[in-house]
Design an enzyme around this catalytic site. Structure first.
Site, PDB file in Angstrom:
ATOM      1  N   HIS A 161       0.838  -1.231   0.001  1.00 28.85           N
ATOM      2  CA  HIS A 161      -0.081  -0.003  -0.008  1.00 28.85           C
ATOM      3  C   HIS A 161       0.869   1.249   0.054  1.00 28.85           C
ATOM      4  O   HIS A 161       1.668   1.250   0.687  1.00 28.85           O
ATOM      5  CB  HIS A 161      -0.804  -0.015   1.180  1.00 28.85           C
ATOM      6  N   TYR A 180       2.962   2.284  13.320  1.00 31.57           N
ATOM      7  CA  TYR A 180       3.584   3.502  12.602  1.00 31.57           C
ATOM      8  C   TYR A 180       2.731   4.785  12.951  1.00 31.57           C
ATOM      9  O   TYR A 180       1.667   4.670  13.294  1.00 31.57           O
ATOM     10  CB  TYR A 180       3.078   2.722  11.042  1.00 31.57           C
TER      11      TYR A 180
END
Length: 468
Positions: free
Chosen positions: A70, A133
């Site tokens: 992605h 993240y």
């Protein structure tokens, strides 16, 4: 196995902007501790000051969990809290590095900075892996995303556990091969005030590439209350503000004063906040009118502002607001000449029509052609010298307005003696309208922008070219 005792180091990879970091992890019999993101230390080590706004955790029960590839329109700081991953990154941005691949195993002693548009994927190598993240934008359905199939033959990622043996979501299975991927475009540059003389020069200089967006006041009004929500601002890397209220004398009236403060201060305040909140580089054009013109010698970027009139006061206030933006260039100019009505065209017209003008001879400065400002803006943005204020005008010997008028008369084949020099006081003595005070000395020192590698054009050469 977590690597203890590492020093904080940052390593470049084959993908531009993708940075692999070793993190210090401190452990004992009780467990371990690390600073997963410490802005001051990590920026000093070479990581970008990317301004995260959200922290996400993806917990994975089993070995072999595989997710990706992605590419989102924001930056990510990827690390592991527990467990270990095999990470794969593929550059899906427009440009020469499109399709470049980088892989690495990541445990809690490592992290990786993933720039906007680089595809991200991982496979867990241990059970109970927590994948962490930080991102510098909030998710939006309107954002531009790109995806790549995990099994793409061109990228040819050597997954430790064959993809045929792991669980992959239906969506990830359906992603396109590299030949069919829609690349993530570069962040855009927004030029505000595109209908003005400087805006037109910027458009001519930068051209019509998709990364440049031009808007006039009818399309985007800085003083409008809806301005902060008028764009998805994270899609812009740079804003060039070529819009301003410049009716110097009208600014001394009640109506003009309100308009000048709305455009040059209130609007600029909104623009500065947008730049701060979204990590945007802001280029703002200022004026010699921030000075009172009493200095003997050239004005430098560090001289204190002392504006005389309303216009100068609003420009000085706007400069102060822009200076709060971490990434900013304030370009201070004087006596701007571009398309449309201006001093040079007026003098050429008077010369042609046989009119002998009275021209002020107690104000000194240098002309600044909009083509030079546009070239200077491009130079600063492409070379990225230290942020701050830069004087930019034409180069050469300073002249009064009367001396410049004589040059125009001579260049167009007319007798320069037809120009009559008068004082500012005498020039405006016959008018009953409000007149803004003018700085007597508008000469800007150009050493700083020369040291940054830009050479301003000589005024007389630019004048000759302008007159054709």
């Amino acid at each position: 196995m977590t690597g203890f005792g590492k020093a904080l180091t940052v390593t470049e990879t084959a993908i531009p902007g993708l940075l692999l970091a070793d993190l210090p992890v401190h452990g004992d019999s009780r467990g371990w501790f690390k600073e997963n993101w410490q802005r001051e230390k990590m920026v000093a080590a070479g990581l970008p000051d990317f301004g995260p706004v959200q922290n996400n955790i993806s917990f994975n029960d089993a070995i072999g969990t595989t997710r990706g590839i992605h590419a989102e329109p924001w930056d990510k700081w990827v690390s592991v809290a527990t467990g270990r991953i095999f990470g794969a990154w593929v550059d899906l941005r427009e440009g020469p590095s499109f399709g470049t691949v980088f892989t690495a195993e990541i445990d809690p002693s490592q992290a990786i900075f993933v720039p906007r548009g680089v595809g991200n994927a991982y496979q867990t190598l241990e059970p109970d892996t927590a994948y962490v993240y930080l991102v510098n934008d909030h998710w939006s359905a309107d954002a531009e995303y790109s995806f790549l199939n995990l099994a793409d033959e061109t990228a040819a990622i050597q997954w430790p556990i064959p993809l045929s043996e792991v669980e992959i979501s239906a969506k990830d299975h359906a992603h396109p091969r590299l030949a069919d991927v829609t690349p993530i475009p570069a962040k855009k540059t927004l030029i505000i005030g595109a209908g003005g003389q400087l805006g037109r020069a910027l458009r001519e200089h930068f051209g019509e590439a998709a990364e440049y967006e031009y808007v006039g006041r009818d399309e985007l009004d800085l003083s409008d209350a809806s301005f902060p929500s008028a764009r998805r601002w994270r899609e812009y890397a740079t804003i060039i503000n070529a819009a301003a209220y410049t009716a110097v004398d009208k600014a001394e009236t009640a109506e003009g004063r309100a308009d000048a403060w709305a455009a040059n201060v209130t609007g600029v305040a909104a623009l500065a906040k947008i730049a701060v909140d979204n990590g945007i580089t802001l280029v703002h054009v200022s004026s010699d009118y921030v000075f009172d013109g009493t200095k003997v010698g050239e004005y430098t970027e560090t001289d204190s502002v002392r504006p005389l009139g309303v216009y100068g006061q609003t420009k000085a206030a706007g400069d102060a607001l822009v200076s709060t933006v971490p990434r900013h260039y304030i370009i201070r100019t004087s006596w701007v000449i571009g398309e449309g009505n201006n001093f040079v065209r007026t003098m050429a017209s008077l010369a042609e029509r046989g009119i002998d003008p009275k021209v002020v001879d107690d104000q000194t400065g240098r002309l600044t052609f909009t083509s030079d400002i546009a070239a200077g803006v491009q130079h600063l943005l492409s070379t990225r010298p230290e942020y701050g204020v830069y004087n930019l005008s034409g180069s050469g010997s300073p002249m009064t307005w009367a001396e410049l008028a004589k040059r125009v008369f001579t260049a167009t084949g007319h007798d320069a003696s037809r120009v009559n020099g008068v004082s500012t006081e005498e020039y405006f003595s016959s008018t009953h309208a409000l007149v803004a005070p003018r700085p007597g000395n508008s000469v800007l020192n150009l050493d700083k922008i020369r040291a940054a590698g830009f050479t301003p054009s000589p005024v007389l050469d630019s004048l000759a070219a302008y007159l054709g």
